[in-house]
Motif scaffolding. Structure first.
Motif, PDB file in Angstrom:
ATOM      1  N   GLN A  72      10.593  -4.149   9.107  1.00 17.13           N
ATOM      2  CA  GLN A  72      10.148  -2.775   9.346  1.00 17.13           C
ATOM      3  C   GLN A  72      10.196  -2.394  10.836  1.00 17.13           C
ATOM      4  O   GLN A  72      10.131  -1.217  11.182  1.00 17.13           O
ATOM      5  CB  GLN A  72       8.748  -2.573   8.775  1.00 17.13           C
ATOM      6  CG  GLN A  72       8.753  -2.679   7.259  1.00 17.13           C
ATOM      7  CD  GLN A  72       7.409  -2.339   6.651  1.00 17.13           C
ATOM      8  OE1 GLN A  72       6.760  -1.388   7.048  1.00 17.13           O
ATOM      9  NE2 GLN A  72       6.992  -3.121   5.676  1.00 17.13           N
ATOM     10  N   MET A 101       0.857  -1.181   0.000  1.00 13.15           N
ATOM     11  CA  MET A 101       0.000   0.000   0.000  1.00 13.15           C
ATOM     12  C   MET A 101       0.895   1.233   0.000  1.00 13.15           C
ATOM     13  O   MET A 101       1.604   1.495   0.972  1.00 13.15           O
ATOM     14  CB  MET A 101      -0.879   0.007   1.242  1.00 13.15           C
ATOM     15  CG  MET A 101      -1.766   1.212   1.284  1.00 13.15           C
ATOM     16  SD  MET A 101      -2.591   1.313   2.858  1.00 13.15           S
ATOM     17  CE  MET A 101      -3.564   2.753   2.607  1.00 13.15           C
ATOM     18  N   TYR A 102       0.902   1.923  -1.102  1.00 22.69           N
ATOM     19  CA  TYR A 102       1.724   3.135  -1.235  1.00 22.69           C
ATOM     20  C   TYR A 102       0.839   4.232  -1.811  1.00 22.69           C
ATOM     21  O   TYR A 102      -0.029   3.970  -2.635  1.00 22.69           O
ATOM     22  CB  TYR A 102       2.893   2.926  -2.203  1.00 22.69           C
ATOM     23  CG  TYR A 102       3.603   1.588  -2.099  1.00 22.69           C
ATOM     24  CD1 TYR A 102       4.305   1.235  -0.953  1.00 22.69           C
ATOM     25  CD2 TYR A 102       3.585   0.692  -3.171  1.00 22.69           C
ATOM     26  CE1 TYR A 102       4.967   0.008  -0.874  1.00 22.69           C
ATOM     27  CE2 TYR A 102       4.244  -0.530  -3.095  1.00 22.69           C
ATOM     28  CZ  TYR A 102       4.923  -0.871  -1.951  1.00 22.69           C
ATOM     29  OH  TYR A 102       5.573  -2.070  -1.880  1.00 22.69           O
ATOM     30  N   ARG A 103       1.097   5.470  -1.415  1.00 25.38           N
ATOM     31  CA  ARG A 103       0.346   6.572  -2.016  1.00 25.38           C
ATOM     32  C   ARG A 103       0.793   6.767  -3.461  1.00 25.38           C
ATOM     33  O   ARG A 103       1.945   6.467  -3.814  1.00 25.38           O
ATOM     34  CB  ARG A 103       0.548   7.848  -1.217  1.00 25.38           C
ATOM     35  CG  ARG A 103       1.957   8.403  -1.369  1.00 25.38           C
ATOM     36  CD  ARG A 103       2.027   9.789  -0.772  1.00 25.38           C
ATOM     37  NE  ARG A 103       3.267  10.431  -1.073  1.00 25.38           N
ATOM     38  CZ  ARG A 103       4.153  10.817  -0.154  1.00 25.38           C
ATOM     39  NH1 ARG A 103       3.938  10.579   1.120  1.00 25.38           N
ATOM     40  NH2 ARG A 103       5.245  11.445  -0.506  1.00 25.38           N
ATOM     41  N   LYS A 114      11.135  -0.681   0.765  1.00 23.91           N
ATOM     42  CA  LYS A 114       9.943  -1.488   0.509  1.00 23.91           C
ATOM     43  C   LYS A 114      10.136  -2.462  -0.654  1.00 23.91           C
ATOM     44  O   LYS A 114      10.943  -2.254  -1.555  1.00 23.91           O
ATOM     45  CB  LYS A 114       8.740  -0.576   0.259  1.00 23.91           C
ATOM     46  CG  LYS A 114       8.459   0.407   1.399  1.00 23.91           C
ATOM     47  CD  LYS A 114       8.193  -0.283   2.729  1.00 23.91           C
ATOM     48  CE  LYS A 114       8.154   0.685   3.889  1.00 23.91           C
ATOM     49  NZ  LYS A 114       6.986   1.536   3.925  1.00 23.91           N
ATOM     50  N   ASP A 115       9.318  -3.517  -0.623  1.00 21.30           N
ATOM     51  CA  ASP A 115       9.499  -4.651  -1.545  1.00 21.30           C
ATOM     52  C   ASP A 115       9.413  -4.227  -3.015  1.00 21.30           C
ATOM     53  O   ASP A 115      10.216  -4.669  -3.840  1.00 21.30           O
ATOM     54  CB  ASP A 115       8.439  -5.725  -1.268  1.00 21.30           C
ATOM     55  CG  ASP A 115       8.597  -6.328   0.122  1.00 21.30           C
ATOM     56  OD1 ASP A 115       9.614  -6.031   0.782  1.00 21.30           O
ATOM     57  OD2 ASP A 115       7.698  -7.071   0.546  1.00 21.30           O
ATOM     58  N   HIS A 117       5.058   5.843  -4.919  1.00 22.39           N
ATOM     59  CA  HIS A 117       5.809   6.237  -3.726  1.00 22.39           C
ATOM     60  C   HIS A 117       6.213   5.012  -2.892  1.00 22.39           C
ATOM     61  O   HIS A 117       5.906   4.919  -1.700  1.00 22.39           O
ATOM     62  CB  HIS A 117       4.963   7.219  -2.892  1.00 22.39           C
ATOM     63  CG  HIS A 117       5.720   7.825  -1.757  1.00 22.39           C
ATOM     64  ND1 HIS A 117       5.567   7.417  -0.444  1.00 22.39           N
ATOM     65  CD2 HIS A 117       6.656   8.786  -1.720  1.00 22.39           C
ATOM     66  CE1 HIS A 117       6.363   8.110   0.333  1.00 22.39           C
ATOM     67  NE2 HIS A 117       7.032   8.950  -0.407  1.00 22.39           N
ATOM     68  N   LYS A 175       1.857 -10.748   0.299  1.00 22.04           N
ATOM     69  CA  LYS A 175       0.933 -10.317   1.353  1.00 22.04           C
ATOM     70  C   LYS A 175      -0.525 -10.575   1.029  1.00 22.04           C
ATOM     71  O   LYS A 175      -1.355 -10.631   1.921  1.00 22.04           O
ATOM     72  CB  LYS A 175       1.183  -8.846   1.670  1.00 22.04           C
ATOM     73  CG  LYS A 175       2.496  -8.707   2.414  1.00 22.04           C
ATOM     74  CD  LYS A 175       2.680  -7.379   3.052  1.00 22.04           C
ATOM     75  CE  LYS A 175       3.437  -6.477   2.159  1.00 22.04           C
ATOM     76  NZ  LYS A 175       2.855  -5.315   1.724  1.00 22.04           N
TER      77      LYS A 175
END
Ligand SMILES: Cc1cc2nc3c(=O)[nH]c(=O)nc-3n(C[C@H](O)[C@H](O)[C@H](O)COP(=O)(O)O)c2cc1C
Length: 604
Positions: free
Chosen positions: A383, A173-175, A192-193, A187, A234
């Motif tokens: 994280q 989940m990215y903006r 991040k993966d 973003h 995920k």
């Protein structure tokens, strides 16, 4: 989304607003205010316009879908129950090394219905298909949340990517910033993966396929933000928790498979040889993240249901929707953390510590240094390694969420000699570290007995303030907290004119009256608001620079940093509502907030 809306309605968790509202600031401001209420609800906006571009949207916008703990239980389930199930599965055949543990978790997924159903033909999310020049991002009701945002952002997008060889898949989940040329900013932050996948494609000189889901089962979005390692897809969390397979369809213009019940799918490719300035954006730290280069996607298709609902969220100063999503994540990940740190009993990441700024952990402490050993374990895992401040307590401590009791327990046990300060990876968004993504770590081992009385003489607030002001007129106000503990906290606000280490030096004659001194700027801080003070201070300090110790007195400099501190990065501004928008929404009776609410949540 329609099913989610029905469920929210049935449980009296939905507000419907039919008044005409602008996607620029108005819609997000309403959602922002709503989710801060103790009885917060999801909000469905049925009459949404884009005044700037003179546009009216036929689809409604849903916000705050995870509006409180009840909504999280509706869409995800009971975090404690799921955690217990994971724990029992993990105990089936104990893996030995940490990597074995992680891969075992992946295998456990497959024990439970995790083979998705790949559908032939098109899915519900492909009832309407727009290709090429017809696939316009400007047709979607994408919100602009804050006045200083660089533009509109998709804030609840499920970003589906895969590794170059297609073996690893990811849901993150990215903006996503909507640029005027119909491209979409990706973003994915440095750790991040999808960023790792991006570099594989870049090295190979290839374009990277990406598909983005919006809406559908709210569970997908929760899966997308879950902090699982790169080897675990995920989306499989969906099947694991629901115990039923996801139904997938292939994107129309690339090879990525997506859940068919999404309301929208945006498909495209990232040209890995190009970057674009993304941001600024009012972020979940409560500060803006500043402009930075990020990859972007060229849109090849936008597909949707016939009657889609657009899903969005607001991030900014806590508490917000991510508080409730984060709570479920925290519960479900407890058994996984226990595989790395077996003596961990519980942990808590208060939302005003914006997750990566503060963690409290309760452990069975068996030997000297045990807490420090576990802090290092935390700072070395995925994280969790972003956490800046870790406070460890023993098994006799009160419940970690009983704020007043746990603070007293901690303050009675902070021993200045045992404070651990080190350095490591910090969150991409951390603005206080002297260097990007690397900064100070502070560990407090409070697992021991109560400390001895340290023989300080406490003064009344006014008397101590007077004495301070006789030393320097930079000090503006003062409030002491927890005076009945072994480590009372004295918070002062200053009109900052120099590095605070000099103020600390100047105040030395008063140290017989002070144990813990916390300094904040006069501007934008309210000494009567400890919730927001914790938010501010944990955000602003880098313990290698901002922790001063002299004898038995400790000081944390929570002021904004600048050249006085040899700070050379740009310091971002606070995320604030636009006063005129709040005033207008109040006068139109769309929101009902009083001045106390505005002050408490520091809306502007
Ligand atoms: C509301 C919200 C917005 C987020 N925005 C971003 C973002 O823009 N970029 C990012 O890298 N992570 C963002 N995150 C955090 C990621 O979703 C989270 O770290 C996730 O575990 C990343 O998955 P990955 O490791 O598979 O990339 C956001 C989380 C939430 C709850």
């Amino acid at each position: 989304m329609k099913k989610a809306i029905e469920l929210l309605k049935k449980h009296n968790l939905l507000k419907i607003i039919d008044d005409e509202l602008d996607i620029n600031l108005e819609v997000p401001h309403v959602a922002y205010v709503e989710v801060k209420r103790p009885d917060s609800k999801a909000v469905l906006f049925t009459n949404v316009v884009d005044k700037k571009n003179n546009k009216k949207f036929k689809e409604p916008v849903l916000m705050n879908v995870f509006c409180n703990e009840e909504a999280v239980k509706l869409f995800i389930g009971d975090g404690n129950k799921i955690a217990a199930e994971i724990e029992s599965l993990l105990k089936l055949k104990p893996p030995v090394t940490f990597s074995e543990k992680l891969s075992t978790f992946g295998k456990l997924f497959s024990l439970k219905n995790t083979i998705p159903k790949k559908l032939k033909g098109k899915g519900e999310c492909q009832e309407v298909i727009k290709l090429g020049n017809d696939a316009k991002l400007s047709d979607l009701p994408v919100i602009t949340t804050w006045e200083e945002d660089g533009g509109p952002f998709i804030t609840m997008g499920q970003v589906y990517t895969q590794s170059l060889n297609g073996e690893l898949k990811n849901l993150g989940m990215y903006r996503l910033q909507v640029f005027p040329d119909n491209t979409l900013g990706m973003h994915w932050q440095i750790h991040k993966d999808s960023n790792h996948f991006f570099h594989e494609y870049k090295k190979a000189g290839k374009k990277m396929p990406v598909s983005i889901g919006i809406g559908g089962d709210p569970m997908y979005i929760w899966c997308g933000q879950a902090p699982l390692p790169i080897s675990v897809f995920k989306r499989m969390l969906y099947e694991f928790v629901k115990n039923s397979p996801a139904r997938l369809v292939k994107s129309i213009t690339n090879d990525i498979w997506v859940p068919e019940d999404n309301d929208y799918i945006i498909e495209g490719f990232v040209d890995t040889s190009k970057l674009k300035i993304e941001g600024p954006f009012g972020d979940h730290t409560g500060y803006y993240t500043l402009e930075e280069e990020f990859p972007f996607m060229e849109v090849s298709a936008i597909t949707s249901k016939k009657d889609p609902v657009f899903l969005a969220t607001v991030v900014g100063k806590p508490p917000l929707e991510d508080k409730y999503m984060g709570y479920a994540t925290e519960r479900i990940f407890l058994p996984l953390l226990k595989t790395t740190a077996p003596d961990l009993i519980d942990y808590y990441m208060p939302e005003n510590g914006v997750y990566h700024n503060l963690i409290l952990a309760k452990i069975n402490s068996f030997y000297p240094g045990h807490a420090n050993q576990m802090m290092h374990a935390f700072w070395g895992v995925g994280q969790m390694s972003f956490v800046k401040h870790a406070i460890f307590v023993n098994n006799d401590a009160p419940k970690l969420t009983s704020h007043d009791e746990i603070i007293r327990y901690i303050l009675n046990r902070i021993n200045i000699e045992d404070i651990l300060v080190t350095k490591g990876v910090v969150d991409h968004l951390d603005h206080s570290s002297p260097k990007f993504a690397v900064g100070g770590k502070l560990g407090l081992d409070c697992t021991g007995d109560e400390i001895q009385e340290l023989g300080i003489t406490l003064l009344e607030d006014t008397e101590l303030l007077n004495k301070m002001q006789n030393i320097t007129n930079e000090i503006r106000s003062l409030k002491q907290y927890y005076k009945d503990t072994k480590n009372p906290i004295c918070v002062i606000s200053v009109d900052k004119k120099r590095s605070q280490k000099y103020i600390f030096e100047d105040l030395k004659p008063l140290f017989p009256h002070i144990k813990i001194l916390v300094i904040v700027d006069e501007k934008a801080n309210d000494l009567e608001n400890p919730y927001m003070l914790i938010w501010r201070v944990t955000n602003n300090i880098d313990s290698n620079r901002d922790l001063f110790i002299e004898g038995n007195t400790l000081c944390l400099d929570g002021t904004n940093k600048n050249s006085f501190d040899n700070f050379s990065r740009r310091w971002p501004g606070d995320v604030n509502c636009t006063k005129e928008v709040i005033d207008s929404l109040r006068s139109r009776k769309i929101i009902d907030v009083d001045d106390e609410f505005i002050k408490k949540h520091q809306l502007y």
